[in-house]
Scaffold this motif. Structure first.
Motif, PDB file in Angstrom:
ATOM      1  N   PHE A  74       0.832  -1.192   0.000  1.00  0.00           N
ATOM      2  CA  PHE A  74       0.000   0.000   0.000  1.00  0.00           C
ATOM      3  C   PHE A  74       0.870   1.246   0.000  1.00  0.00           C
ATOM      4  O   PHE A  74       2.022   1.220   0.425  1.00  0.00           O
ATOM      5  N   CYS A  75       0.309   2.325  -0.505  1.00  0.00           N
ATOM      6  CA  CYS A  75       1.000   3.607  -0.571  1.00  0.00           C
ATOM      7  C   CYS A  75       1.049   4.216   0.827  1.00  0.00           C
ATOM      8  O   CYS A  75       0.009   4.370   1.474  1.00  0.00           O
ATOM      9  N   ALA A  76       2.233   4.590   1.293  1.00  0.00           N
ATOM     10  CA  ALA A  76       2.391   5.184   2.619  1.00  0.00           C
ATOM     11  C   ALA A  76       1.784   6.584   2.690  1.00  0.00           C
ATOM     12  O   ALA A  76       1.461   7.057   3.769  1.00  0.00           O
ATOM     13  N   ALA A  77       1.603   7.235   1.543  1.00  0.00           N
ATOM     14  CA  ALA A  77       1.046   8.598   1.541  1.00  0.00           C
ATOM     15  C   ALA A  77      -0.478   8.591   1.635  1.00  0.00           C
ATOM     16  O   ALA A  77      -1.060   9.296   2.450  1.00  0.00           O
ATOM     17  N   CYS A  78      -1.157   7.777   0.800  1.00  0.00           N
ATOM     18  CA  CYS A  78      -2.626   7.818   0.771  1.00  0.00           C
ATOM     19  C   CYS A  78      -3.281   6.563   1.340  1.00  0.00           C
ATOM     20  O   CYS A  78      -4.483   6.537   1.554  1.00  0.00           O
ATOM     21  N   GLY A  79      -2.516   5.508   1.560  1.00  0.00           N
ATOM     22  CA  GLY A  79      -3.038   4.299   2.183  1.00  0.00           C
ATOM     23  C   GLY A  79      -3.701   3.302   1.256  1.00  0.00           C
ATOM     24  O   GLY A  79      -4.168   2.265   1.704  1.00  0.00           O
ATOM     25  N   ILE A  80      -3.735   3.592  -0.039  1.00  0.00           N
ATOM     26  CA  ILE A  80      -4.436   2.702  -0.970  1.00  0.00           C
ATOM     27  C   ILE A  80      -3.567   1.515  -1.373  1.00  0.00           C
ATOM     28  O   ILE A  80      -2.402   1.672  -1.744  1.00  0.00           O
ATOM     29  N   GLY A  81      -4.157   0.327  -1.304  1.00  0.00           N
ATOM     30  CA  GLY A  81      -3.503  -0.901  -1.754  1.00  0.00           C
ATOM     31  C   GLY A  81      -3.963  -1.224  -3.156  1.00  0.00           C
ATOM     32  O   GLY A  81      -5.019  -1.798  -3.347  1.00  0.00           O
ATOM     33  N   SER A  82      -3.187  -0.818  -4.144  1.00  0.00           N
ATOM     34  CA  SER A  82      -3.607  -1.001  -5.536  1.00  0.00           C
ATOM     35  C   SER A  82      -3.131  -2.320  -6.131  1.00  0.00           C
ATOM     36  O   SER A  82      -3.631  -2.742  -7.159  1.00  0.00           O
ATOM     37  N   PHE A  83      -2.162  -2.975  -5.469  1.00  0.00           N
ATOM     38  CA  PHE A  83      -1.708  -4.292  -5.925  1.00  0.00           C
ATOM     39  C   PHE A  83      -0.961  -4.983  -4.786  1.00  0.00           C
ATOM     40  O   PHE A  83      -0.599  -4.368  -3.787  1.00  0.00           O
ATOM     41  N   GLY A  84      -0.759  -6.271  -4.963  1.00  0.00           N
ATOM     42  CA  GLY A  84       0.014  -7.069  -4.020  1.00  0.00           C
ATOM     43  C   GLY A  84       0.836  -8.084  -4.782  1.00  0.00           C
ATOM     44  O   GLY A  84       0.645  -8.272  -5.984  1.00  0.00           O
ATOM     45  N   ARG A  85       1.749  -8.721  -4.095  1.00  0.00           N
ATOM     46  CA  ARG A  85       2.624  -9.710  -4.736  1.00  0.00           C
ATOM     47  C   ARG A  85       2.575 -11.031  -3.977  1.00  0.00           C
ATOM     48  O   ARG A  85       2.460 -11.043  -2.756  1.00  0.00           O
ATOM     49  N   GLY A  86       2.691 -12.108  -4.728  1.00  0.00           N
ATOM     50  CA  GLY A  86       2.733 -13.438  -4.144  1.00  0.00           C
ATOM     51  C   GLY A  86       3.161 -14.435  -5.200  1.00  0.00           C
ATOM     52  O   GLY A  86       3.615 -14.055  -6.277  1.00  0.00           O
ATOM     53  N   SER A  87       3.012 -15.704  -4.902  1.00  0.00           N
ATOM     54  CA  SER A  87       3.348 -16.727  -5.886  1.00  0.00           C
ATOM     55  C   SER A  87       2.378 -17.894  -5.769  1.00  0.00           C
ATOM     56  O   SER A  87       1.781 -18.129  -4.717  1.00  0.00           O
ATOM     57  N   LEU A  88       2.238 -18.579  -6.884  1.00  0.00           N
ATOM     58  CA  LEU A  88       1.395 -19.771  -6.944  1.00  0.00           C
ATOM     59  C   LEU A  88       2.104 -20.921  -6.231  1.00  0.00           C
ATOM     60  O   LEU A  88       3.320 -20.843  -5.995  1.00  0.00           O
ATOM     61  N   PRO A  89       1.392 -21.982  -5.913  1.00  0.00           N
ATOM     62  CA  PRO A  89       2.037 -23.129  -5.259  1.00  0.00           C
ATOM     63  C   PRO A  89       3.235 -23.679  -6.040  1.00  0.00           C
ATOM     64  O   PRO A  89       4.171 -24.205  -5.436  1.00  0.00           O
ATOM     65  N   ASP A  90       3.241 -23.513  -7.371  1.00  0.00           N
ATOM     66  CA  ASP A  90       4.369 -24.009  -8.165  1.00  0.00           C
ATOM     67  C   ASP A  90       5.540 -23.023  -8.193  1.00  0.00           C
ATOM     68  O   ASP A  90       6.548 -23.263  -8.846  1.00  0.00           O
ATOM     69  N   GLY A  91       5.418 -21.896  -7.493  1.00  0.00           N
ATOM     70  CA  GLY A  91       6.498 -20.907  -7.423  1.00  0.00           C
ATOM     71  C   GLY A  91       6.393 -19.769  -8.420  1.00  0.00           C
ATOM     72  O   GLY A  91       7.172 -18.822  -8.353  1.00  0.00           O
ATOM     73  N   THR A  92       5.438 -19.823  -9.344  1.00  0.00           N
ATOM     74  CA  THR A  92       5.266 -18.755 -10.325  1.00  0.00           C
ATOM     75  C   THR A  92       4.871 -17.462  -9.617  1.00  0.00           C
ATOM     76  O   THR A  92       3.896 -17.430  -8.874  1.00  0.00           O
ATOM     77  N   GLU A  93       5.664 -16.414  -9.829  1.00  0.00           N
ATOM     78  CA  GLU A  93       5.372 -15.123  -9.198  1.00  0.00           C
ATOM     79  C   GLU A  93       4.184 -14.458  -9.881  1.00  0.00           C
ATOM     80  O   GLU A  93       4.115 -14.404 -11.107  1.00  0.00           O
ATOM     81  N   MET A  94       3.246 -13.973  -9.047  1.00  0.00           N
ATOM     82  CA  MET A  94       2.035 -13.330  -9.541  1.00  0.00           C
ATOM     83  C   MET A  94       1.873 -11.965  -8.881  1.00  0.00           C
ATOM     84  O   MET A  94       2.413 -11.718  -7.809  1.00  0.00           O
ATOM     85  N   VAL A  95       1.093 -11.113  -9.541  1.00  0.00           N
ATOM     86  CA  VAL A  95       0.706  -9.828  -8.966  1.00  0.00           C
ATOM     87  C   VAL A  95      -0.813  -9.801  -8.918  1.00  0.00           C
ATOM     88  O   VAL A  95      -1.489 -10.109  -9.900  1.00  0.00           O
TER      89      VAL A  95
END
Length: 120
Positions: A74-95
């Motif tokens: 999230f943006c420290a200035a306005c607080g909005i979470g416009s995206f996040g990061r993680g990965s699938l069980p097989d390790g593929t990185e996703m947004v």
């Protein structure tokens, strides 16, 4: 096959700006976990290689909970979470894109698919 489109996203104040390539977005996921239920975002997912952060990396804050596998950013200035990061069980990185933060999307026109994150 659906054509790939470029979507433009940002936080409220505009400090965090990005683009993402995806087939036409017609649906979004609504998760019922303790975080998402309060946050109210609607999510769609793209491979990390189809996401480009143009500005705001220095102002992003990271929140993790539970198994700490998802980076809720999230943006420290306005607080909005416009995206996040993680990965699938097989390790593929996703947004995970909050479709409410994409300029080209009217969230009221999307099919909403519930996801039972509370049970994970």
């Amino acid at each position: 096959m659906d054509e790939t489109q470029t979507y433009h996203g940002s936080c409220h104040c505009g400090a965090v700006c990005y683009t993402a390539k995806s087939p036409t977005i017609t649906a979004a996921m609504s998760c019922n976990c303790s975080f998402c239920r309060r946050y109210g975002g609607l999510l769609t997912f793209v491979p990390a290689h189809d996401f480009t952060l143009h500005s705001g990396s220095e102002i992003l804050q990271d929140y993790q909970f539970g198994k700490k596998v998802i980076h809720h950013l999230f943006c420290a200035a306005c607080g909005i979470g416009s995206f996040g990061r993680g990965s699938l069980p097989d390790g593929t990185e996703m947004v995970a894109l909050n479709v409410r933060c994409l300029d080209e999307i009217d969230a009221d026109t999307l099919a909403i698919k519930p996801f039972d994150g509370k049970s994970l």
